[in-house]
Design an enzyme around this catalytic site. Structure first.
Site, short mmCIF file in Angstrom:
data_model
loop_
_atom_site.label_atom_id
_atom_site.label_comp_id
_atom_site.label_asym_id
_atom_site.label_seq_id
_atom_site.Cartn_x
_atom_site.Cartn_y
_atom_site.Cartn_z
N SER A 123 -41.65 36.44 87.72
CA SER A 123 -41.90 35.43 88.39
C SER A 123 -42.31 35.66 89.96
O SER A 123 -42.81 34.57 90.39
CB SER A 123 -40.22 34.63 88.39
OG SER A 123 -39.77 34.59 87.20
N HIS A 144 -48.17 34.78 83.94
CA HIS A 144 -46.74 34.29 84.19
C HIS A 144 -47.06 32.98 83.41
O HIS A 144 -47.58 31.98 83.99
CB HIS A 144 -46.68 33.78 85.99
CG HIS A 144 -45.47 33.43 86.39
ND1 HIS A 144 -45.20 32.67 87.38
CD2 HIS A 144 -44.38 33.46 85.71
CE1 HIS A 144 -43.94 32.33 87.41
NE2 HIS A 144 -43.33 32.68 86.57
N GLU A 156 -50.03 31.47 85.28
CA GLU A 156 -50.74 32.03 86.48
C GLU A 156 -51.27 33.38 86.18
O GLU A 156 -50.55 34.36 85.47
CB GLU A 156 -49.86 32.25 87.66
CG GLU A 156 -49.21 30.60 87.91
CD GLU A 156 -48.33 30.69 89.09
OE1 GLU A 156 -48.16 29.70 89.92
OE2 GLU A 156 -47.52 31.50 89.14
N ASN A 195 -44.55 28.23 92.48
CA ASN A 195 -43.22 28.34 92.96
C ASN A 195 -43.07 28.14 94.59
O ASN A 195 -42.23 27.78 95.11
CB ASN A 195 -42.43 29.58 92.69
CG ASN A 195 -41.94 29.48 91.15
OD1 ASN A 195 -41.87 28.39 90.60
ND2 ASN A 195 -41.81 30.73 90.42
#
Ligand SMILES: NC(=O)c1ccc[n+]([C@@H]2O[C@H](COP(=O)([O-])OP(=O)(O)OC[C@H]3O[C@@H](n4cnc5c(N)ncnc54)[C@H](O)[C@@H]3O)[C@@H](O)[C@H]2O)c1
Length: 382
Positions: A123, A144, A156, A195
């Site tokens: 992550s 990801h 990602e 994120n």
């Protein structure tokens, strides 16, 4: 190696993400080798895949014959080297601990065929650092997925310092073949795209409560009244306050102290009130989804502030060269969450000048540098 040449995918770790990624690969027609450290963890992962496929059969998205064929395409292992011995690509999904990931990559490097790509579902961790554990850093990449991997579209594709262009392209094309929406991340910077863009919203939501400006119910009621299916504080509870807390700590240590979690959030963690999963968090979940009293809506709260801090952070990704275009960021944000629309698309409707002014005010009001508008946002030609 091209994506068409990939026939077999190894998945290391059969937990929440690993079993989901293995299922995604099966659904796309690949042969899969799935590994975990103990047989009981492998079995649990396989059971979760079977249960999920059963649901897809029930919903008539997959035929019963297809389900059987997919289950015939998966082998399980407790040894990393054996699992990867004839894989064309391996995806690591073990816990987020750098030493553990490096050990897994060292083993993969020694065991997987020379042409194989080694991908990490991390992550947050540096792909450049993980690649150092191998003698093939140009074939190491971030891949990801988002949770639950079967449902969430965004993947990602992250470039480490040494990742080769061929590896990026093959991994990108593989994600397309897996029916996902891949987005290229050109630098492995903290939080990648999705994120990172969401992180300042958490800071703002936390500070508004910390300073006593609003109650969570007032904001959630306001956002529900304008059509959001779930308010932002209820969403924090839904995902888990521990996730918000650890994410904030991680960003605080690596990006800016502005991300340090506030006292009220730490108190919730200490009290074991983590949200939906413990029956209590910001709201009471003991009788199911919390009732939000819409009459409490804070009518003078401008929803554009939540968009402003996101767009501002997204412009930093452009300035830092993490993502190459606003459209790519919109694609990531629209497919990683439930909104279906990206921050720049929303910004164009509101006006960049208004959003820059909001950020200026927020930075001043809260004394937080993260909210300061970037030169790109102020120029507004995006
Ligand atoms: N859960 C999420 O929402 C999410 C989303 C995206 C990415 N990730 C990332 O995916 C990775 C895995 O997370 P998760 O949520 O699936 O964790 P998890 O704890 O559910 O699963 C991890 C699995 O790895 C196994 N494992 C531990 N050491 C191992 C080893 N040496 N070799 C092989 N397997 C080993 C564990 O037994 C466990 O089954 C982490 O890097 C995490 O940051 C998680």
């Amino acid at each position: 190696m091209k994506a068409e040449d990939i026939k077999k995918i190894a998945v290391i770790g059969a937990g929440d993400m690993g079993h989901g990624i293995a299922e995604v690969a099966l659904l796309a027609g690949y042969k899969v080798a799935m590994q975990d450290i103990e047989q009981k963890f492998v079995d649990r992962g396989l059971t979760r895949i079977k249960e999920s496929l059963d649901k897809l059969v029930e919903k008539q998205k997959v035929t019963a014959e297809n389900r059987e064929a997919m289950l015939g395409n998966i082998e399980t292992f407790t040894d990393v080297a054996e699992c990867a011995s004839d894989a064309d690509l391996a995806i690591e999904a073990v816990p987020e601990i750098m030493d553990l990931k490096k050990k897994v990559f060292q083993t993969l490097d020694g065991a997987a065929p020379g042409h194989a790509i080694l991908a990490s579902n991390t992550s947050n961790m540096s792909i450049t650092d993980i690649a150092l554990a191998t003698r093939r850093p140009e074939q190491v990449v971030g891949m990801h997925f988002f949770n639950p991997a079967v449902l969430m579209k965004l993947v990602e594709v992250i470039k480490g310092d040494k990742t080769g262009e061929a590896t990026m392209q093959t991994t990108y094309d593989l994600a397309l073949k897996m029916n996902k929406v891949p987005v290229r991340i050109e630098k492995d910077s903290i939080g990648f795209a999705y994120n990172r863009v969401n992180a300042p919203t958490q800071v703002l939501l936390s500070l508004m409560v910390e300073r006593g400006h609003v109650t969570p119910e007032q904001i959630d009621a306001r956002m529900r009244k304008i059509g959001m299916p779930m308010g932002p504080y209820e969403l924090m509870d839904y995902v888990g306050l521990d996730v918000a807390y650890h994410g904030a700590r991680y960003f605080s240590e690596r990006l800016s102290r502005d991300y340090e979690p506030p006292g009220w959030l730490k108190a919730k963690i200490d009290a074991g009130e983590l949200g939906k999963k413990t029956g209590r968090g910001i709201f009471d979940w003991s009788k199911g989804r919390p009732e939000i009293d819409l009459s409490k809506a804070k009518e003078d709260f401008d929803p554009a502030v939540l968009i402003a801090v996101q767009v501002n952070e997204a412009t930093k990704l452009l300035e830092e060269g993490v993502v190459n275009s606003a459209d790519e960021i919109d694609k990531a944000m629209a497919s990683g969450g439930g909104s279906g629309v990206g921050p720049f698309q929303m910004a164009r409707g509101i006006g960049y000048d208004k959003l820059a002014a909001i950020c200026e005010n927020l930075a001043h009001e809260f004394g937080v540098k993260v909210f300061e508008p970037t030169a790109t946002l102020k120029k507004g030609k995006i």
